[in-house]
Design an enzyme around this catalytic site. Sequence first.
Site, PDB file in Angstrom:
ATOM      1  N   HIS A  70      -0.909  -4.981   1.680  1.00  0.00           N
ATOM      2  CA  HIS A  70       0.603  -4.227   2.065  1.00  0.00           C
ATOM      3  C   HIS A  70       1.147  -3.556   0.880  1.00  0.00           C
ATOM      4  CE1 HIS A  70       0.129  -6.374   5.968  1.00  0.00           C
ATOM      5  NE2 HIS A  70       0.556  -5.262   6.331  1.00  0.00           N
ATOM      6  N   SER A 120       1.730   0.353  -1.478  1.00  0.00           N
ATOM      7  CA  SER A 120       1.867   1.754  -0.963  1.00  0.00           C
ATOM      8  C   SER A 120       0.567   2.454  -0.772  1.00  0.00           C
ATOM      9  CB  SER A 120       2.576   2.700  -2.071  1.00  0.00           C
ATOM     10  OG  SER A 120       1.725   2.883  -3.303  1.00  0.00           O
ATOM     11  N   SER A 121      -0.463   1.887  -1.124  1.00  0.00           N
ATOM     12  CA  SER A 121      -1.758   2.532  -0.708  1.00  0.00           C
ATOM     13  C   SER A 121      -2.117   2.361   0.812  1.00  0.00           C
ATOM     14  CB  SER A 121      -3.053   1.892  -1.302  1.00  0.00           C
ATOM     15  OG  SER A 121      -3.072   1.994  -2.758  1.00  0.00           O
ATOM     16  N   GLN A 125     -13.057  -9.846  11.616  1.00  0.00           N
ATOM     17  CA  GLN A 125     -12.938  -8.466  12.001  1.00  0.00           C
ATOM     18  C   GLN A 125     -13.590  -8.473  13.362  1.00  0.00           C
ATOM     19  OE1 GLN A 125     -12.009  -5.563  10.201  1.00  0.00           O
ATOM     20  NE2 GLN A 125     -10.874  -7.050   8.850  1.00  0.00           N
TER      21      GLN A 125
HETATM   22  C1  LIG Z   1      -3.077  -2.306  -3.524  1.00  0.00           C
HETATM   23  O1  LIG Z   1      -3.756  -3.552  -3.730  1.00  0.00           O
HETATM   24  C2  LIG Z   1      -5.037  -3.204  -4.301  1.00  0.00           C
HETATM   25  C3  LIG Z   1      -5.655  -4.621  -4.469  1.00  0.00           C
HETATM   26  O2  LIG Z   1      -5.933  -4.958  -3.184  1.00  0.00           O
HETATM   27  C4  LIG Z   1      -4.946  -2.649  -5.772  1.00  0.00           C
HETATM   28  O3  LIG Z   1      -6.293  -2.467  -5.967  1.00  0.00           O
HETATM   29  C5  LIG Z   1      -4.322  -1.187  -5.645  1.00  0.00           C
HETATM   30  O4  LIG Z   1      -4.171  -0.613  -6.802  1.00  0.00           O
HETATM   31  C6  LIG Z   1      -2.679  -1.418  -4.997  1.00  0.00           C
HETATM   32  N1  LIG Z   1      -2.473  -0.067  -4.855  1.00  0.00           N
HETATM   33  C7  LIG Z   1      -1.159   0.067  -5.250  1.00  0.00           C
HETATM   34  C8  LIG Z   1      -0.696   1.374  -4.974  1.00  0.00           C
HETATM   35  O5  LIG Z   1      -0.261  -0.750  -5.779  1.00  0.00           O
END
Ligand SMILES: *[C@@H]1O[C@H](CO)[C@@H](O)[C@H](O)[C@H]1NC(C)=O
Length: 727
Positions: free
Chosen positions: A461, A463-464, A676
């Site tokens: 959870h 921002s990706s 899953q």
């Molecule tokens: C989200 O988490 C992943 C690890 O699971 C990491 O590689 C990624 O950079 C993170 N994205 C952000 C936007 O923080």
Amino acid sequence: TQFCSCDANRETAEQTSHSVLLVFAKEDSQNNGFCWACEKANFRCNVARTPEAALECFKEKHHDLVIIDHRHSRYFDAESLCREVLLIYFYLNGFVDLFGVCCCRPDREEASVMPLIKSGFNRRYVENANMMACYNELLQLERGEVLAQFKLRACNAIFTALEQSQEAIEITNEDQVIQYVNPAYESIMGYQQGELIGKEITEVPKSEKNKPDLLETINSCIRKGKEWQGIYYAKKKNGDSVQQNVKITPVIGQGGKHKDRRKGSLDVRSTTSRGSDGSSQRRHSSMARIHSMTIEAPITKVINIINAAQESSPMPVAEALDRVLEILRTTELYSPQLGTKEEDPHTNDLVGGLMTDGLRRLSGNEYIFAAKQPHLPSHLAMPLSLNDIPPHVAQTMENEDSWDFDIFNLETACLKRPLTYLGLKIFSRFGVCEFLSCPEATLRSWLQGIEANYHSTNSYHNSSHAADVLHATAYFLCKERVKQSLEQIDEVAALIAATVHDVDHPGRTNSFLCNAGSELAILYNDTAVLESHHAALAFQITTRDDKCNIFRNMERNEYRTLRQAIIDMVLATEMTKHFEHVNKFVNSINKPLAALEENGSVKGILTSPDNRILVKRMLIKCADISNPCRPLELCIEWAGRISEEYFAQTDEEKRQSLPVVMPVFDRNTCSIPKSQISFIDYFITDMFDAWDAFADLPNLMQHLDNNFKYWKGLDERKLHSLRPPPE
Ligand SMILES: *[C@@H]1O[C@H](CO)[C@@H](O)[C@H](O)[C@H]1NC(C)=O
Ligand SMILES: *[C@@H]1O[C@H](CO)[C@@H](O)[C@H](O)[C@H]1NC(C)=O
Ligand SMILES: *[C@@H]1O[C@H](CO)[C@@H](O)[C@H](O)[C@H]1NC(C)=O
């Protein structure tokens, strides 16, 4: 009881002791034999020595059984005594069925019983003073004829009651030939009994005010053995129609549990209406008043409608409707009932972990919420405008309008700011700034502010994930059906909701927060804790500072509408309501659309305000958990991230001695393929089937199929990992 104290019911008849009158001129062994038998059978017994005494006694007590000594004609004339007793009996009861037994000498046994029958005796008992013989005779009389006589008396009482009743009552036989109408019926309808009895119901003139199919409805109901009740217009003899509250009850003959044994059955029609001042009339109208004063919830209306439909439905339908009512009366209409614990533990844990708020709360384990104060936008070098996006970043977003867009390329290219970049591009594609009348700089600040409040330390959870949901949302918004259904304000709301929908997510589930007694759980009463927080915080971040207030230039009413839509969508991502949203979508949109032949009224279904809400909720829900419908590599990456986040939660639960919400998500034992598979089976398949039926997404369904097979394949090889080990 006012009419008769007798009872046709044998059990009760046994309790009321019967009474016997013995008329014997002299005490002898026969006389004593009957006396003893009465005592043993618990019958009340009177003995009379003369005809005068017998009549006197009978007038007072009118016994159930009279036994007259016929052996010695020199004392009295038994036959004339019997006739006199019968006469009295007739006056008392209105019909001739007294039980007279004549006691005769053995040498008269061969003689004809005819004279005895003519004088009213029903039975001849040949002299036998043996007490058991007397007793047996009494028992046989009681079980046979006395009982029958009681039934007759009960019928008599019931007919007397019918005669006195204020309600109009009509009885027909099976062939609808009228057998009886009571005086109330005569006076209400203006007919004489004689004009009706023996006529078929169909011969009596009908009112035209009834719906044409009403009689057919009633008859089919009666044929099924069901009672019918409702409003019926009867036609009086003088031609006037009168509205009546009618109840029709089929009477099935004795032992007639089977429909084929209904020969000789009677139909009783009872019409409750007697002029304007009848008491029943008053009762009905006052009930109606109470009813109309009550504010009916829609569910009450539904239940009433079904009840009414049941009245006139064939048996299988009525029974099915019973089942429907049972379900409707439960409070949790949309929560599937999971079977016993034997079910797959992965499903159980997912359901337990995602669909409950876990009201168990342990003390002394205060979870310190990660971000009490919203983060301020970091001062990373930000693009000035869309045109200033670094070329290598822009390149990763070139195919952002494709479903197979690889968000992880963007993630690596843009210093962990995927949401801001993708947001800028997508929002501009949809003309969001124009719609909001807000400068692009404000949108940029807003996106930065929102993204800064996602925790980059969360493995899932962060921002990706928000950027991914925004991507899916934008993709769905371009589908033809969705475009037909939604207006621009809905599109803008959906894009904003997707952007903010998990802001400040702590990387823990609602159940965890509730169990840990977190501040948020307390603030939101353990109900939709995270989703409420995401929605509330999004608006706080937005409106706190004019620099990033994308709503600042909106007209008030439009803002309210937009705000409401955003909140509704963010709250819809809460999984406890998963089945509610999916089922409502299917029932209100998929089914009506499927039922439509031509495309004429599709628009009506698609654009009604209620249905637009359902479409938007379904859209963001599907976008939120669309990982299993992404191309395999992306799907695997997301599965790894969510598992890691759940593992971290289980680790912390163990550390803090909190209840472990999803025990299968233990990094030492978990089978990711199994989890899953369960997730897809339980939450994904039905939802995407419905969404695909609406929005037409064959590519997503193909990915879903592939991915499912992939996880199945790993599971069949008993592998627990994301990928098969290198060869
Ligand atoms: C989200 O988490 C992943 C690890 O699971 C990491 O590689 C990624 O950079 C993170 N994205 C952000 C936007 O923080
Ligand atoms: C939580 O419950 C309390 C007491 O019932 C109520 O006053 C309060 O408004 C509730 N808060 C929320 C966010 O529902
Ligand atoms: C139904 O749709 C077809 C093509 O999509 C169109 O040609 C036709 O006019 C439509 N009919 C109605 C009644 O809208």
